[in-house]
Design a protein around this motif. Sequence first.
Motif, PDB file in Angstrom:
ATOM      1  N   ILE A  18      25.480  55.687  23.032  1.00 52.14           N
ATOM      2  CA  ILE A  18      24.535  55.114  22.065  1.00 52.14           C
ATOM      3  C   ILE A  18      24.246  56.126  20.951  1.00 52.14           C
ATOM      4  CG2 ILE A  18      22.194  54.148  21.831  1.00 52.14           C
ATOM      5  CD1 ILE A  18      22.319  53.536  24.861  1.00 52.14           C
ATOM      6  N   PRO A  19      24.411  55.722  19.685  1.00 48.64           N
ATOM      7  CA  PRO A  19      24.069  56.666  18.600  1.00 48.64           C
ATOM      8  C   PRO A  19      22.596  57.075  18.714  1.00 48.64           C
ATOM      9  CG  PRO A  19      25.200  54.725  17.746  1.00 48.64           C
ATOM     10  CD  PRO A  19      24.894  54.430  19.178  1.00 48.64           C
ATOM     11  N   SER A  20      22.337  58.348  18.604  1.00 48.57           N
ATOM     12  CA  SER A  20      20.965  58.835  18.750  1.00 48.57           C
ATOM     13  C   SER A  20      20.068  58.303  17.636  1.00 48.57           C
ATOM     14  CB  SER A  20      20.954  60.361  18.708  1.00 48.57           C
ATOM     15  OG  SER A  20      19.635  60.821  18.574  1.00 48.57           O
ATOM     16  N   PRO A  21      18.859  57.843  17.973  1.00 45.93           N
ATOM     17  CA  PRO A  21      17.935  57.425  16.909  1.00 45.93           C
ATOM     18  C   PRO A  21      17.559  58.593  16.000  1.00 45.93           C
ATOM     19  CG  PRO A  21      16.871  57.343  19.082  1.00 45.93           C
ATOM     20  CD  PRO A  21      18.297  57.716  19.315  1.00 45.93           C
ATOM     21  N   VAL A  35      23.624  69.326  18.310  1.00 40.05           N
ATOM     22  CA  VAL A  35      24.378  70.337  19.048  1.00 40.05           C
ATOM     23  C   VAL A  35      25.532  69.637  19.755  1.00 40.05           C
ATOM     24  CG1 VAL A  35      24.226  71.980  20.976  1.00 40.05           C
ATOM     25  CG2 VAL A  35      22.313  71.749  19.390  1.00 40.05           C
ATOM     26  N   ASP A  36      26.716  70.231  19.690  1.00 41.68           N
ATOM     27  CA  ASP A  36      27.860  69.677  20.416  1.00 41.68           C
ATOM     28  C   ASP A  36      27.933  70.324  21.801  1.00 41.68           C
ATOM     29  OD1 ASP A  36      28.727  68.025  18.323  1.00 41.68           O
ATOM     30  OD2 ASP A  36      29.603  69.777  17.304  1.00 41.68           O
ATOM     31  N   ASP A  37      28.531  69.576  22.740  1.00 38.08           N
ATOM     32  CA  ASP A  37      28.596  70.086  24.106  1.00 38.08           C
ATOM     33  C   ASP A  37      29.420  71.366  24.248  1.00 38.08           C
ATOM     34  OD1 ASP A  37      26.905  68.304  25.213  1.00 38.08           O
ATOM     35  OD2 ASP A  37      28.452  66.959  26.016  1.00 38.08           O
ATOM     36  N   ALA A  66      21.303  74.051  24.466  1.00 34.67           N
ATOM     37  CA  ALA A  66      20.377  72.913  24.527  1.00 34.67           C
ATOM     38  C   ALA A  66      20.199  72.358  23.123  1.00 34.67           C
ATOM     39  CB  ALA A  66      19.041  73.373  25.089  1.00 34.67           C
ATOM     40  N   GLY A  67      19.671  71.141  23.035  1.00 32.50           N
ATOM     41  CA  GLY A  67      19.391  70.556  21.725  1.00 32.50           C
ATOM     42  C   GLY A  67      19.830  69.107  21.659  1.00 32.50           C
ATOM     43  N   PRO A  68      19.491  68.408  20.568  1.00 35.07           N
ATOM     44  CA  PRO A  68      19.794  66.978  20.460  1.00 35.07           C
ATOM     45  C   PRO A  68      21.286  66.700  20.304  1.00 35.07           C
ATOM     46  CG  PRO A  68      18.797  67.799  18.435  1.00 35.07           C
ATOM     47  CD  PRO A  68      18.766  68.934  19.406  1.00 35.07           C
ATOM     48  N   ARG A  69      21.746  65.657  20.995  1.00 36.03           N
ATOM     49  CA  ARG A  69      23.150  65.235  20.881  1.00 36.03           C
ATOM     50  C   ARG A  69      23.229  64.012  19.956  1.00 36.03           C
ATOM     51  NH1 ARG A  69      22.920  69.934  23.505  1.00 36.03           N
ATOM     52  NH2 ARG A  69      24.761  70.342  24.770  1.00 36.03           N
ATOM     53  N   ARG A  70      24.400  63.834  19.328  1.00 39.27           N
ATOM     54  CA  ARG A  70      24.582  62.676  18.429  1.00 39.27           C
ATOM     55  C   ARG A  70      24.595  61.359  19.193  1.00 39.27           C
ATOM     56  NH1 ARG A  70      27.099  66.569  15.753  1.00 39.27           N
ATOM     57  NH2 ARG A  70      26.554  66.755  13.559  1.00 39.27           N
ATOM     58  N   LYS A  71      25.129  61.406  20.417  1.00 37.05           N
ATOM     59  CA  LYS A  71      25.175  60.190  21.240  1.00 37.05           C
ATOM     60  C   LYS A  71      24.256  60.377  22.437  1.00 37.05           C
ATOM     61  CE  LYS A  71      28.608  57.727  19.331  1.00 37.05           C
ATOM     62  NZ  LYS A  71      30.005  57.928  19.681  1.00 37.05           N
ATOM     63  N   SER A 390      20.545  62.503  26.768  1.00 36.92           N
ATOM     64  CA  SER A 390      22.005  62.491  26.619  1.00 36.92           C
ATOM     65  C   SER A 390      22.701  62.210  27.956  1.00 36.92           C
ATOM     66  CB  SER A 390      22.476  63.825  26.041  1.00 36.92           C
ATOM     67  OG  SER A 390      22.252  64.831  26.994  1.00 36.92           O
ATOM     68  N   GLY A 391      21.919  61.973  29.005  1.00 39.44           N
ATOM     69  CA  GLY A 391      22.504  61.600  30.296  1.00 39.44           C
ATOM     70  C   GLY A 391      22.912  62.778  31.156  1.00 39.44           C
ATOM     71  N   LYS A 392      22.493  63.966  30.758  1.00 39.44           N
ATOM     72  CA  LYS A 392      22.780  65.136  31.592  1.00 39.44           C
ATOM     73  C   LYS A 392      21.796  65.149  32.745  1.00 39.44           C
ATOM     74  CE  LYS A 392      24.377  67.562  27.507  1.00 39.44           C
ATOM     75  NZ  LYS A 392      25.819  67.685  27.808  1.00 39.44           N
ATOM     76  N   THR A 393      22.188  65.768  33.841  1.00 39.83           N
ATOM     77  CA  THR A 393      21.296  65.771  34.998  1.00 39.83           C
ATOM     78  C   THR A 393      21.459  67.045  35.822  1.00 39.83           C
ATOM     79  OG1 THR A 393      20.540  64.471  36.898  1.00 39.83           O
ATOM     80  CG2 THR A 393      22.925  64.549  36.548  1.00 39.83           C
ATOM     81  N   LYS A 394      20.532  67.245  36.733  1.00 41.26           N
ATOM     82  CA  LYS A 394      20.540  68.383  37.678  1.00 41.26           C
ATOM     83  C   LYS A 394      20.665  69.710  36.925  1.00 41.26           C
ATOM     84  CE  LYS A 394      22.156  69.345  42.310  1.00 41.26           C
ATOM     85  NZ  LYS A 394      23.316  69.511  43.170  1.00 41.26           N
TER      86      LYS A 394
END
Length: 447
Positions: A18-21, A35-37, A66-71, A390-394
Amino acid sequence: MRFEDIDTTIQTLGEAKIPSPLLQPTERGGGTYFVDDDERILLHVNQKEVAELKKRDLPAPAFESAGPRRKIYFDPSKLRCALVTCGGLCPGLNDIIRSVVLELHHRYGVKHICGIRHGLQGFIPKYGHSTVDLTPESVVSILDKGGSILGSSRGDQDIEEIVDSLERMHIGILFMIGGDGTLAAASKIADAITTRGLKISVIGIPKTIDNDVYLVARSFGFDTAVDIATQAISGAHNEAEAYPNGIGLIKLMGRESGFLAATAALARQDVNFVLIPEVSFDIDGPNGFLDNLEERVTQRGHAVVVVAEGAGQEFFLDRQTQHDASGNVKLYDIGLLLKDRILSHFQERGIPMSLKYIDPSYIIRSLPANSNDRVFCSFLGRDAVHAGMSGKTKLVVSHWNNHFVHVPMDQVITQRKKVDPAGKLWATVLEATGQSSLKNPTSPNEE
Ligand SMILES: Nc1ncnc2c1ncn2[C@@H]1O[C@H](COP(=O)(O)OP(=O)(O)OP(=O)(O)O)[C@@H](O)[C@H]1O
Ligand SMILES: O=P(O)(O)OC[C@H]1O[C@](O)(CO)[C@@H](O)[C@@H]1O
Ligand SMILES: [Mg+2]
């Protein structure tokens, strides 16, 4: 563990589509720093160490930035999030809660944010703790309050019951704010979620007044703790200087790590003895603490002693080890022991003195954060939100080499961060205090 053995891979719940708002320009203008992965922060800063790895054909280990992702992974309009604070209090807990809520609500448009009351107990129906709706309005004025508006607790709770509760509440992201115990619980919760095939992200925000979480260079609240501890030291120094042969004895928190005691002692260079868990000392004997203290007091007329709560626990070996509800070893009071031993030592030697014992421990950890920590919490909370969205976990949001990074939860709980007795911090404490090793040639503790 060596840094090169650390697995820095971050788990995800699935592809973020999903494109980030946050891609939308805000009314106020200005952009967002995405930020890119593959943006990474090296664990090593020392060039020699990196060169050494290169020689051995090993890649230099690095944490994901860390930081905002585009998706993003979660649809903000459907997402429900939960926040919980566990373990001991720490300055800045409310700041973290506020920044997580504001970022979720205003930037991502997430409207369902639920506060879990009293730590892990809040997930378990039998305790009857109701949840709290967290909105920008409900967090607007919490910064001036110390403690945690959500409360806390210690004590193990059934992991499956916690996940049942997350399922019932339809939670998509769980933010867990706590120390090593909380992060160990968070890791188990994340595993149980995977086993059930659920899509719930678990994001850890490390909290520790002791500054002892491994792979976290700086933890929120520590700066505030140093500030307040320094005031206590200042008070102890004033008391000590005011009376003939005055001694100020201050006990600070620090279960297994003496960062607070060592750092606060450096903030004012008027401490004469610092005792921490990582460095053993003798109380008696010609080079022991008491004889050294007597020499200092008789020569200079006063002395200031800072002791971390976990120091000198070997002096209680005859007593039974007790644990708190979470399984942490309950420490014996080294401050009170030293107070008694100092009083009887000077009395036996017929030296008049005046001892003031100050224990500011619970005052320090329950007060609001200072400005520096508030700014830090603002970054940390917002980066925790970006990671979850961004759906990252743990993972744990950490600060490393001056950058905010993602550290896999399981790596953080492998060990505690401790003061290195051969490192710069302790060497500087020794320089500033001028204290000797406080060990006798053949120490009774070593025998
Ligand atoms: N290994 C573990 N597995 C599952 N739950 C755990 C584990 N260790 C601790 N917990 C639970 O996590 C919560 C917090 O743990 P704890 O009381 O040790 O505080 P903490 O998070 O380590 O914070 P602090 O060290 O700052 O006090 C408690 O409810 C505790 O029972
Ligand atoms: O009295 P409590 O709540 O068990 O907490 C005491 C412990 O908590 C800590 O503040 C860590 O949160 C330790 O420094 C201290 O030993
Ligand atoms: Mg702990």
